[in-house]
Write a protein that holds these residues in place. Structure first.
Motif, PDB file in Angstrom:
ATOM      1  N   ARG A 102     -48.559 -35.770 -38.160  1.00 12.51           N
ATOM      2  CA  ARG A 102     -48.325 -36.005 -36.749  1.00 12.51           C
ATOM      3  C   ARG A 102     -46.904 -36.467 -36.592  1.00 12.51           C
ATOM      4  O   ARG A 102     -46.261 -36.900 -37.552  1.00 12.51           O
ATOM      5  N   ASP A 106     -43.595 -36.987 -28.970  1.00 14.56           N
ATOM      6  CA  ASP A 106     -43.113 -35.619 -28.905  1.00 14.56           C
ATOM      7  C   ASP A 106     -41.598 -35.493 -28.935  1.00 14.56           C
ATOM      8  O   ASP A 106     -41.068 -34.410 -29.146  1.00 14.56           O
ATOM      9  N   ASP A 138     -57.856 -33.117 -27.485  1.00 15.69           N
ATOM     10  CA  ASP A 138     -57.236 -31.799 -27.615  1.00 15.69           C
ATOM     11  C   ASP A 138     -56.010 -31.834 -28.522  1.00 15.69           C
ATOM     12  O   ASP A 138     -55.800 -30.936 -29.339  1.00 15.69           O
ATOM     13  N   ARG A 139     -55.224 -32.851 -28.384  1.00 15.45           N
ATOM     14  CA  ARG A 139     -54.020 -32.951 -29.231  1.00 15.45           C
ATOM     15  C   ARG A 139     -54.392 -33.095 -30.702  1.00 15.45           C
ATOM     16  O   ARG A 139     -53.767 -32.496 -31.567  1.00 15.45           O
ATOM     17  N   SER A 259     -50.913 -42.483 -30.001  1.00 16.41           N
ATOM     18  CA  SER A 259     -50.442 -41.173 -29.559  1.00 16.41           C
ATOM     19  C   SER A 259     -50.530 -40.231 -30.747  1.00 16.41           C
ATOM     20  O   SER A 259     -50.655 -40.655 -31.886  1.00 16.41           O
ATOM     21  N   LEU A 262     -46.958 -33.883 -31.384  1.00 13.32           N
ATOM     22  CA  LEU A 262     -47.183 -32.544 -31.935  1.00 13.32           C
ATOM     23  C   LEU A 262     -45.909 -31.723 -31.989  1.00 13.32           C
ATOM     24  O   LEU A 262     -45.972 -30.497 -32.022  1.00 13.32           O
ATOM     25  N   ALA A 322     -52.425 -29.165 -24.064  1.00 14.32           N
ATOM     26  CA  ALA A 322     -52.405 -30.618 -24.217  1.00 14.32           C
ATOM     27  C   ALA A 322     -51.116 -31.089 -24.851  1.00 14.32           C
ATOM     28  O   ALA A 322     -50.730 -32.237 -24.700  1.00 14.32           O
ATOM     29  N   ASP A 323     -50.431 -30.204 -25.559  1.00 11.91           N
ATOM     30  CA  ASP A 323     -49.208 -30.672 -26.213  1.00 11.91           C
ATOM     31  C   ASP A 323     -48.076 -30.861 -25.211  1.00 11.91           C
ATOM     32  O   ASP A 323     -47.004 -31.325 -25.562  1.00 11.91           O
ATOM     33  N   SER A 326     -48.343 -36.100 -21.726  1.00 10.79           N
ATOM     34  CA  SER A 326     -48.001 -37.314 -22.464  1.00 10.79           C
ATOM     35  C   SER A 326     -49.078 -38.358 -22.225  1.00 10.79           C
ATOM     36  O   SER A 326     -49.814 -38.303 -21.252  1.00 10.79           O
TER      37      SER A 326
END
Ligand SMILES: Nc1nc2c(ncn2[C@@H]2O[C@H](COP(=O)(O)OP(=O)(O)OP(=O)(O)O)[C@@H](O)[C@H]2O)c(=O)[nH]1
Ligand SMILES: [Zn+2]
Length: 327
Positions: A102, A106, A138-139, A259, A262, A322-323, A326
């Motif tokens: 991970r 982001d 989802d992430r 968090s 991704l 989902a990516d 935030s």
């Protein structure tokens, strides 16, 4: 037959052969060294389970910057007795079958490998307190599919809220779901964990420690790690911890995450985890990310002709989008 000078076994038996390569280029052969699994890492000390013997090792200098992570299979030499106060040397990290990564967030391009050699990703989510967030699920799914791990959604605290909505949300993606509450039967979960290497991921407070303690009441003892890692306050540690399952397999608990960045994932590759969608997506324009509104995405045509269900495509798209969100 010509005699091959210098290759006979008796030649140079007890003195170094003249033809050996220079020392610096010679890679020592550790294939006979004992092999174990890294169960946790604390302050540069690697806890390695060799058979059923917990050994503490330090990284040998020749590994350089190459680091082992939890789940790695490693070779250890030196004092591998595991006796109190002893330290072995970790000299080699075996090739990994998978790496779950991970990024912290982001905007952080730095990949953080968290676990090696897992094959199943267990997303632990509370049905209430804290409330479930599909964006986060989802992430984590995206990270799991990217690492080629099969997913399992583990819904806790079913005594506080109904699991129906979440089950419905993940059914179109064929993500298996187990539902738990205090005292609930763990046999289905045990079956799904059996003989697999499963990483548990979830928010702080979802009931991960409660679950691990129910599954493995003697876990700490099995890997010889005292409370500094597994007790309360373990979540100040950044390291995951691998726990062997009595009947075979491993559960790897990870610190609660807030968090799940991704930025290391290419979303266009996630479709490969769904063979039916991947087959359709073969007709997409080059570089198509298959999201809603992407011009020419073949998933739209496939829904229009009934080749795949709109529900499945919509769920897939929600997940890969989902990516962008935030948390
Ligand atoms: N009602 C209910 N409470 C639960 C359940 N499972 C765990 N809890 C409670 O939820 C709280 C958090 O549980 P933990 O097991 O500590 O959660 P965790 O995910 O390990 O949290 P961190 O240690 O912060 O990462 C505790 O007060 C538990 O008693 C459940 O199935 N139902
Ligand atoms: Zn597409």
């Amino acid at each position: 037959m010509a005699r091959q000078i210098g290759t006979d076994d008796h030649e140079g038996f007890d003195r170094p052969r003249r033809r050996t390569r220079p020392r610096t280029k010679q890679k020592p052969d550790y294939s006979d060294a004992e092999i174990g699994t890294v169960t946790s890492i604390t302050r540069g000390r690697y806890h390695v389970l060799v058979g059923d013997r917990p050994v503490i090792a330090v990284k040998a200098r020749q590994l350089g910057r190459k680091a082992a992570i939890v789940g790695d299979r490693v070779r250890v030499v030196g004092d591998t007795s595991g006796d109190e106060g002893t330290l072995a040397r970790m000299v080699e990290v075996e090739e990994r079958t998978s790496v779950l990564r991970r990024t912290a967030d982001d905007d952080d391009p730095y990949e953080r490998p968290i676990v090696a050699n897992a094959d199943q990703l267990v997303i632990v989510t509370a049905l209430a307190d804290p409330p479930p967030r599909t964006g986060m699920i989802d992430r984590i799914l995206v990270a799991g599919f990217d690492a080629h791990l099969s997913p399992l959604l583990c819904l806790t605290k079913a005594d506080l809220a109904s699991p129906e909505a979440l089950i419905a949300a993940y059914e179109p993606l064929d993500v298996p779901v187990v539902v738990l509450e205090p005292g609930s039967d763990l046999s289905e979960l045990r079956e799904r964990l059996h003989d697999r290497v499963s990483v548990l991921v979830g928010h702080s407070g979802v009931g991960k420690s409660t679950l691990v303690n129910r599954l493995l009441p003697d876990a700490d003892r099995a890997i010889g790690v005292v409370n500094e890692v597994t007790g309360r306050g373990r979540h100040t540690s950044t390291s995951a911890i691998a726990l062997p399952l009595p009947g075979g397999g491993w559960v790897i608990d990870t610190p609660g995450v807030r968090s799940f960045g991704l930025s290391h994932v290419d979303p266009s590759t996630i479709v490969d985890a769904f063979p039916d969608l991947a087959e359709v997506a073969a007709d997409c324009p080059r570089g198509c990310d298959h999201r809603t509104g992407t011009l020419g995405c073949a998933l739209d045509a496939a829904v229009a002709t009934g080749r795949v269900s709109a529900e499945r495509v919509n769920s897939f798209r929600r997940m890969v989008s989902a990516d962008r969100e935030s948390f």
